[in-house]
Structure formats: structure tokens, C-alpha cells
Write a protein that holds these residues in place. Structure first.
Motif, PDB file in Angstrom:
ATOM      1  N   HIS A 142      -6.502  -2.862 -10.498  1.00 52.96           N
ATOM      2  CA  HIS A 142      -6.466  -3.505  -9.191  1.00 52.96           C
ATOM      3  C   HIS A 142      -6.812  -4.974  -9.376  1.00 52.96           C
TER       4      HIS A 142
ATOM      5  N   VAL B  89      -1.887  -2.992  -9.025  1.00 59.61           N
ATOM      6  CA  VAL B  89      -1.807  -3.297  -7.600  1.00 59.61           C
ATOM      7  C   VAL B  89      -2.445  -4.660  -7.360  1.00 59.61           C
TER       8      VAL B  89
ATOM      9  N   TRP C  89       5.379   6.854  -3.692  1.00 63.86           N
ATOM     10  CA  TRP C  89       4.201   7.022  -4.546  1.00 63.86           C
ATOM     11  C   TRP C  89       4.316   8.331  -5.333  1.00 63.86           C
TER      12      TRP C  89
ATOM     13  N   ASN D   8       0.867  -1.177   0.000  1.00 63.44           N
ATOM     14  CA  ASN D   8       0.000   0.000   0.000  1.00 63.44           C
ATOM     15  C   ASN D   8       0.904   1.227   0.000  1.00 63.44           C
ATOM     16  N   LEU D   9       1.518   1.480  -1.129  1.00 67.25           N
ATOM     17  CA  LEU D   9       2.593   2.468  -1.228  1.00 67.25           C
ATOM     18  C   LEU D   9       2.137   3.862  -0.827  1.00 67.25           C
ATOM     19  N   CYS D  10       0.902   4.217  -1.171  1.00 68.27           N
ATOM     20  CA  CYS D  10       0.401   5.556  -0.831  1.00 68.27           C
ATOM     21  C   CYS D  10       0.496   5.831   0.663  1.00 68.27           C
TER      22      CYS D  10
ATOM     23  N   ALA E 299      -4.610   3.193  -8.634  1.00 72.11           N
ATOM     24  CA  ALA E 299      -3.924   2.473  -9.710  1.00 72.11           C
ATOM     25  C   ALA E 299      -4.782   2.417 -10.967  1.00 72.11           C
TER      26      ALA E 299
ATOM     27  N   GLU F  30      -5.786   2.382  -0.548  1.00 74.64           N
ATOM     28  CA  GLU F  30      -5.630   3.703  -1.154  1.00 74.64           C
ATOM     29  C   GLU F  30      -4.821   3.606  -2.441  1.00 74.64           C
ATOM     30  N   THR F  31      -3.800   2.764  -2.439  1.00 69.76           N
ATOM     31  CA  THR F  31      -2.974   2.591  -3.636  1.00 69.76           C
ATOM     32  C   THR F  31      -3.749   1.891  -4.739  1.00 69.76           C
TER      33      THR F  31
END
Length: 757
Positions: free
Chosen positions: A246, A231, A217, A208-210, A243, A238-239
């Protein structure tokens, strides 16, 4: 000598201190900084490695900070934690003096350092004399400079003569370490952050990079190639919501999915034949994945075959730069090593290694997890060496000026094995440094029971209030980020400095100075006579890396690191006639081949980007990357009639950090996340169970239970629940299963039940 060290002056960061570098383990504060109003330091939270500009008052103490504009990592950005990085230093529960627990009352009373050091030494020497070198262990961290990590590991094993010690990087990065070592021959993440900006296809798996790495991000958002951002995650994080694609994978279906992708790519001839010549095991792998059709993995992955086919085309389109990235959703798994290697395999067979915008890339969790991997002297002999290799032991002994027999040839027990040995009564004492396992360890209720079996528990930390410090026999107050100097290594292998900008409170000492005191008291101080300050230790450790893949012998010191904007390893002395660059007789694992590096220089001529494996040469004996695989295993604990939900855990918000030991000290950060634990549940499940939004619910597993506030969220799939990992109750629930290759815990998948309270 002990009294001499204790009596050293410990005033604020005044001009006097600038003129007397190296006092009380702070390290050298360069005189050029004395009149300056700012200094730079790497953030001490995650392993992104952002550089901060610290604004100083006339006394040389930091009063504010801002992100550094031109640093090649964060490019003038900072996340909420970075902006508030100074707040934890002023917390009211900072340790200011050693504390000793009264065994009769359980109360803690202040003692002086001389008493604390004498107690530490006499207790551990007594345990060692009676039970041997296997009878005690340390558990350390990925959050202190690697000079301190190395000091601890060498002091414990070569100075004090114990064997066992592990770092809490076992909880976050052991999977990636093992995957790289087995596949590439060395723990060598191949990428640079610029790859985020140069990819055509970016695959984020279990990341979840965000939230977890918001600056990275932002690096993706700088990509002008209009990349596909894929993702792979059970939750609509959130990431995932930001994207382009997903993939709502069924929990722990990742390994089967990657094998199915490889099946489709090989079946359709979308491989890179040239890249495959730099691998070993391809033919066997191609035969292995022949049975992993999209149809055959549909039940395990929860994905339609058409979804798998489309994804396979996206990640193997000829001419496209594809980069694979993973974090804890992969690492913290019972089969994480093979899942990471499955992504490595996909990058290898499609030629997506060693080129801009490519790679199979692990994103590290803690600020100095990479430093721990190379220098903590736990799973690897300090400097990226092997305890089992007699030539490596002799080299390190010569570099340290100690007899080779002082370096153990046996491997330490892993973190979970250390705790299991303590449960069995085999390990009598634990020394916990800058970590909080009584909160963070899987199935944490076991540690409470284990505590009663220990004869002696020492906790060395910034705060006397952590769950671990609160139950210690002896508490040692340690300085934190902003109160010490040293080096951190970030996810992209960039080495950079931190600096002391505040005076630690009361009698608090840096970890470096504590280790000096203990070395003198133990009687092995002469072994570390040259470890006068962190930069002196850095030079010793730098020289130990000679001829290793992580060779950094061309780095002169801290000033060069500051001027260069950090330096990625390897950075060997190319002009050295004894360098492996000019020694073809060296084995591949001991060779740092310049032609394997892609280097881009900054306007100042310093190397700002250094990508590995540009020529397809790896650190294995054959020089080729190994393609490794095995069949997926069943879930260690699948949902059933009694515990019908799958519990997922992970980062809650970008304002929370691990056990909240530091982020909870910031009033601003506390306003950015819920103070009490909450659990995400799908509205359909909530309706069926009669659970209302914000209602208190009870979550139970076979190990324990906790209460939380229900948050009705369609971002989780029916039958799944999500708990942020930061709350102390969460790990009462998690399942104590481990990856067999890395011994990393499986935090991400446990069977639970939920009901209104």
C-alpha cells in the motif's frame, strides 16, 4: 402515426408478445425463448458487465436470478447489487404516468402521453424558434443501451436541430477517454479482464476494487502467478488492506509520483528500447522527468524517497508483466488526464502494452459508459467518428439516409459548460434522461439556483422521486433495466445484450419508444423510419462503425452476441474487400489492423479475449503512441486555517450505487450499508476536536454544509476525511474545479472543516 404508436398493445411478456416482436420499443424477444425457463442478460449496474441468468415464470416474467457460470467476465460470480438486480423494478415510487407541474402551486398532476408529447414539442420548438439551436440541451446517461443513446443523440441534433448534449459519463470516464484519444489516437482501452490473472505486478491507482468492482477483485484472486498487488491511495481502503503493497499517497500527489517513477526507470536504464520505437516524444519526456527525483517530490507525494525507489523497481523489473489500472481516484481530478497519461507513459516505456498481463487500463464506472463513449453522439459523432471531419459527417449521413447538413460540425458544450450557460440564461431548457444531476453534480447547490433560470425542465426516468425528477416541469416515466432490450459495452470493450423480463408498470414506456413518439411529434419521424426496434437500430449503428477502430461489422445481431458470450470490439468483416484490413491507403485512424490484435478463442471458436496494440501499431497519424506530459498544478482548493481538512469522496460499500436511486429500493441492500451519511475521521483528529464515535458532526466547505455520523477510522490519514458519495448532501461540499482537457469534475479533493453538532 403518433396515435398508432400510442395504441400499440402493451401486455405482459406472454407468448403473444413473443410472436409479435418489436412492440412498444421492447425489441425482439426471440421466439426460441418462449418455452424456456431462463434467459440471460448483462447486469445493469457497473461496467464489469457480468452476465446474469434470469429465471422466468410461465408468463415469461423474471422471478429470480443467478450469475451465469460460463460467461467470460464473471465466471459464475455476482456482487450484492447483481443478486438483487430485480428489486428496483417493483419499487413503489416507479413512474407510471407522465406528470406535469402546476406553476402556481408546484404540485404535479398526471397527464396522458399525447398531452406530454405535445407539451414537450410545443415548448421546445417555441424556445428554438425564439432563441436558436443553442438554447436547449440534454443531459443523458451511461446506463441505458447504446441503441437508445444513439437514438437520443441523433434525434436531438439531426432530427430536432439542437446542438448541445452531454452524458453523465462526463462525471466518470471523460478523463480516460481524453487520455486514450490523445495518447493512442482513439478511445481504446487495450486490455481484457484475463490480464488480471496473467500479471506479475498489478498496480491499482485511485481504485478501491474490492468495493467498487468486486468481481474484478475476484479475477485478481484467480491469478496463479503470485502477483505483487500495489495499491496507490491516500486511504487504507479494503483493497489497500488486501494488497501486498500500500502506497499511502498524499491526495493528488499521483502525477508527481508517476513522473518520479519514470525518472528512476529511465535513469537506471530499465526501459524497453524496442517498445520506445513505437512511441513519439520519448526524448523530450526523458528530459522533462530528469528533475523529478524522488527527493524533489517527497513533499508533494508525502512519500519517502526510498519508497519511490522501491516502487520504481517493482514496476519495471525486466521480464515481469506489469499492468496499471485506474478508476475514479484518477479520473475525477483537476489533472486526471495527465495522471492517466503518466501511467500510459510508464507502460509504454517499459514495454507493458499489448501483451498478456500488461496495459494502462481504465476501469469504467457505469454499465454502458463505453457505449456512451462510442454511440451517444455527444463528444464524438455516433460510431466513433469526429463531428469536425466532413468525410465522417458524410459517411454517417449516408448510413442514416439523411442530408449531411443535418449533422453539426461544431462540438457540443461539455456538461459543466451546459450548466454554466443555463446559469447565464443562455440555455433555456434542459432534458435530463436516466440520470440525477441534482444529486450527483459537483457543488450541487448551484443546480437548485440554476433551476429557477430554466424555462422548461424535462426529466425522463424510472422514478418520479429522484432529486431531479422532483423539480421538473414535465416528468416522463421510462422503463428500466429488465424491461427493455439492447446492448451494453463493458470496460474491456465487450458488447453484450440485455433483455426484457418484466413488464414496465402503468403507462411507462421504454426510452426507445419515447424517442419514437417525440420524433413523430416533432416531424422528423421519417428520419428514423427504420428504427423500428432496438435490434434494427443496432444493425444501423453496427454498419456505421465500418472502417473505424471500433468496427463491429462482423456481428450479425443479438443472437450471435448471446452465443459468443459477448464480443469485444473491434470485430470487423475481415473478408470484406472494402475493409480497411485490405486497404493500405487508409489513414491510420481509419484502419483496423488485424495484426494489432491479440485474440484467444473459446472452445466454441468464438473470440473470448481480444487485446489491442499487440504489434505496437496505434491509431495516431504516425502509427506510434504519443508520450504526453505537463507539470503538475497546485490544488484548486488546498486546506487552510479556516478549512483545515482535506475531504475525500468515493464508493462506500459494494451494496451502494451512485445516488442510490436503485439500490435504495432493495430491502436486502439497504441492510448492508448505513442508511444515513457517515464520515471517516482519524481517531487522533477526533480526540483533538472532541468528536466521539457515532456522534453527529457538521462538515462545512465554502459552498455548503451537511451533518453526518462520525466514524473513527485509522484508515484515513490525520488531516483527511472521507465521505461516501452516495448521500445527497455530499455534493453540497465538493469543489467545482475541472480537468482542462476532459472537463471532468474534481470530486476527490475539497477543503472542509468539521465540528461536533
Amino acid at each position: 402515426m403518433l396515435q398508432k404508436i400510442l395504441k400499440q398493445k402493451s401486455g405482459p411478456l406472454t407468448k403473444d408478445l413473443v410472436q409479435e416482436p418489436g412492440q412498444f420499443g421492447l425489441g425482439k424477444v426471440p421466439s426460441r425463448l418462449a418455452p424456456a425457463s431462463t434467459v440471460t442478460s448483462i447486469c445493469g449496474y457497473c461496467a464489469t458487465g457480468c452476465q446474469l441468468k434470469l429465471h422466468l415464470n410461465e408468463a415469461g416474467e423474471a422471478i429470480n436470478l443467478s450469475p451465469q457460470a460460463n460467461y467470460p467476465v464473471n465466471l459464475g460470480m455476482a456482487c450484492p447489487k447483481g443478486w438483487q438486480a430485480l428489486d428496483p423494478l417493483a419499487a413503489p415510487d416507479r413512474g407510471t404516468t407522465p406528470l406535469l407541474r402546476d406553476p402556481a402551486t408546484g404540485e404535479r398532476r398526471p397527464i396522458d402521453w399525447a398531452t406530454a408529447v405535445d407539451l414537450f414539442t410545443s415548448k421546445l420548438q417555441g424556445i428554438q424558434d425564439k432563441h436558436g439551436r443553442d438554447s436547449a440541451a440534454f443531459l443523458s446517461t451511461g446506463q441505458i443501451p447504446f441503441e437508445e443513446m444513439a437514438f437520443l443523440g441523433l434525434l436531438w441534433k439531426s432530427g430536432m436541430g439542437f446542438l448541445h448534449g452531454d452524458a453523465n459519463t462526463r462525471q466518470c470516464m471523460a478523463t480516460a477517454v481524453t487520455a486514450y484519444k490523445q495518447s493512442f489516437g482513439f478511445d481504446a482501452p487495450p486490455y481484457t479482464y484475463a490480464d488480471f490473472e496473467e500479471s506479475d505486478v498489478i498496480v491499482l491507482s485511485g481504485s478501491n476494487l474490492c468495493i467498487a468492482h468486486p468481481i474484478l477483485w475476484q479475477r485478481i484472486m484467480r491469478n496463479r502467478r503470485m502477483p505483487e498487488i500495489i495499491v496507490i491511495d491516500p486511504r487504507s481502503t479494503e483493497t489497500a488492506q488486501a494488497a501486498t503493497v500500500h502506497v499511502p499517497l498524499k491526495p493528488k500527489g499521483d502525477l508527481a509520483l508517476y513522473y518520479a517513477l519514470a525518472h528512476c526507470i529511465i535513469r537506471d536504464g530499465r526501459i524497453d528500447p524496442e517498445a520506445i520505437t513505437h512511441t513519439e516524444g520519448y526524448d523530450e519526456f526523458a528530459a522533462f522527468v530528469r528533475d523529478y527525483t524522488p527527493e524533489s517530490v517527497a513533499e508533494r507525494t508525502g512519500l519517502e524517497p526510498a519508497t519511490v525507489e522501491k516502487l520504481a523497481r517493482l514496476v519495471s523489473e525486466p521480464g515481469k508483466r506489469v499492468s496499471w489500472w485506474w478508476t475514479m481516484g484518477i479520473n475525477q481530478s483537476y489533472e486526471g488526464v495527465r495522471a492517466a497519461q503518466a501511467m500510459i507513459n510508464l507502460a509504454l516505456i517499459t514495454g507493458n502494452i499489448g501483451k498478456p498481463g500488461t496495459g494502462a487500463n481504465s476501469i469504467t464506472g457505469q454499465c454502458n459508459a463505453m457505449g456512451s463513449r462510442l454511440f451517444s453522439n455527444t463528444t464524438s459523432l455516433v460510431g466513433g467518428h469526429d463531428f469536425a471531419n466532413p468525410e465522417h459527417r458524410q459517411k454517417v449521413a449516408d448510413g442514416l439516409g439523411i442530408p449531411a447538413e443535418r449533422i453539426p460540425s461544431e462540438a457540443s458544450l461539455a456538461y459543466d459548460e451546459i450548466l454554466h450557460a443555463a446559469e447565464q440564461g443562455k440555455i433555456k431548457a434542459l432534458w435530463i434522461v436516466a440520470t440525477n444531476p441534482f444529486h450527483s453534480w459537483i457543488d450541487s447547490g448551484r443546480l437548485a439556483a440554476l433551476r429557477d433560470k430554466l424555462e422548461f425542465l424535462v426529466v425522463q426516468d424510472m422514478y418520479h422521486s429522484t432529486e431531479s425528477a422532483a423539480v421538473a416541469d414535465l416528468y416522463l416515466p421510462a422503463a428500466g433495466w429488465g424491461e427493455k432490450s439492447g446492448c451494453l459495452i463493458n470496460s474491456e470493450r465487450r458488447i453484450a445484450t440485455i433483455k426484457p423480463v418484466r413488464k414496465a408498470p402503468g403507462q411507462t414506456l421504454t426510452d426507445f419508444r419515447i424517442f419514437r413518439l417525440l420524433a413523430e411529434a416533432w416531424g422528423c419521424g421519417e428520419m428514423f423510419a427504420d428504427w423500428t426496434d432496438p435490434e434494427s437500430a443496432f444493425r444501423i449503428l453496427r454498419d456505421l462503425t465500418k472502417d473505424r477502430p471500433c468496427d463491429i461489422t462482423a456481428i450479425k445481431g443479438y443472437e450471435q452476441l448471446d452465443q459468443a458470450g459477448g464480443i469485444q470490439w473491434p470485430f470487423p468483416r475481415s473478408g470484406d474487400s472494402q475493409s480497411p484490413l485490405s486497404s493500405p491507403e487508409s489513414s491510420p485512424i481509419d484502419k483496423v489492423a488485424n495484426h494489432s490484435l491479440f485474440t484467444r478463442h473459446s472452445a466454441l471458436g468464438t473470440p473470448s479475449e481480444r487485446r489491442l496494440f499487440a504489434d505496437g501499431h496505434y491509431y495516431t497519424p504516425s502509427g506510434r503512441a504519443r508520450i504526453l506530459y505537463s507539470a503538475p498544478d497546485e490544488l484548486p482548493e488546498a486546506p487552510d486555517a479556516k478549512f483545515p481538512f482535506m475531504l475525500l469522496t468515493g464508493r462506500g460499500t459494494s451494496s451502494q450505487w451512485h445516488t442510490q436511486t436503485r439500490t435504495s429500493k432493495s430491502d436486502i441492500l439497504q441492510k448492508l450499508y448505513p442508511a444515513e451519511a457517515y464520515i471517516e475521521i482519524h481517531p487522533r483528529d477526533a480526540k483533538r476536536l472532541g468528536v466521539l464515535n457515532n456522534q453527529t458532526v457538521t462538515i462545512r466547505s465554502r459552498r455548503g454544509e451537511m451533518k453526518a455520523s462520525a466514524y473513527l477510522a485509522p484508515t484515513v490519514q490525520p488531516g483527511q476525511l472521507f465521505l461516501p458519495m452516495h448521500y445527497p448532501e455530499v455534493n453540497k461540499l465538493t469543489h467545482p474545479s475541472f480537468d482542462p482537457h476532459s472537463r471532468q469534475p474534481n470530486y476527490k479533493a475539497s477543503a472542509v472543516t468539521i465540528s461536533p453538532s
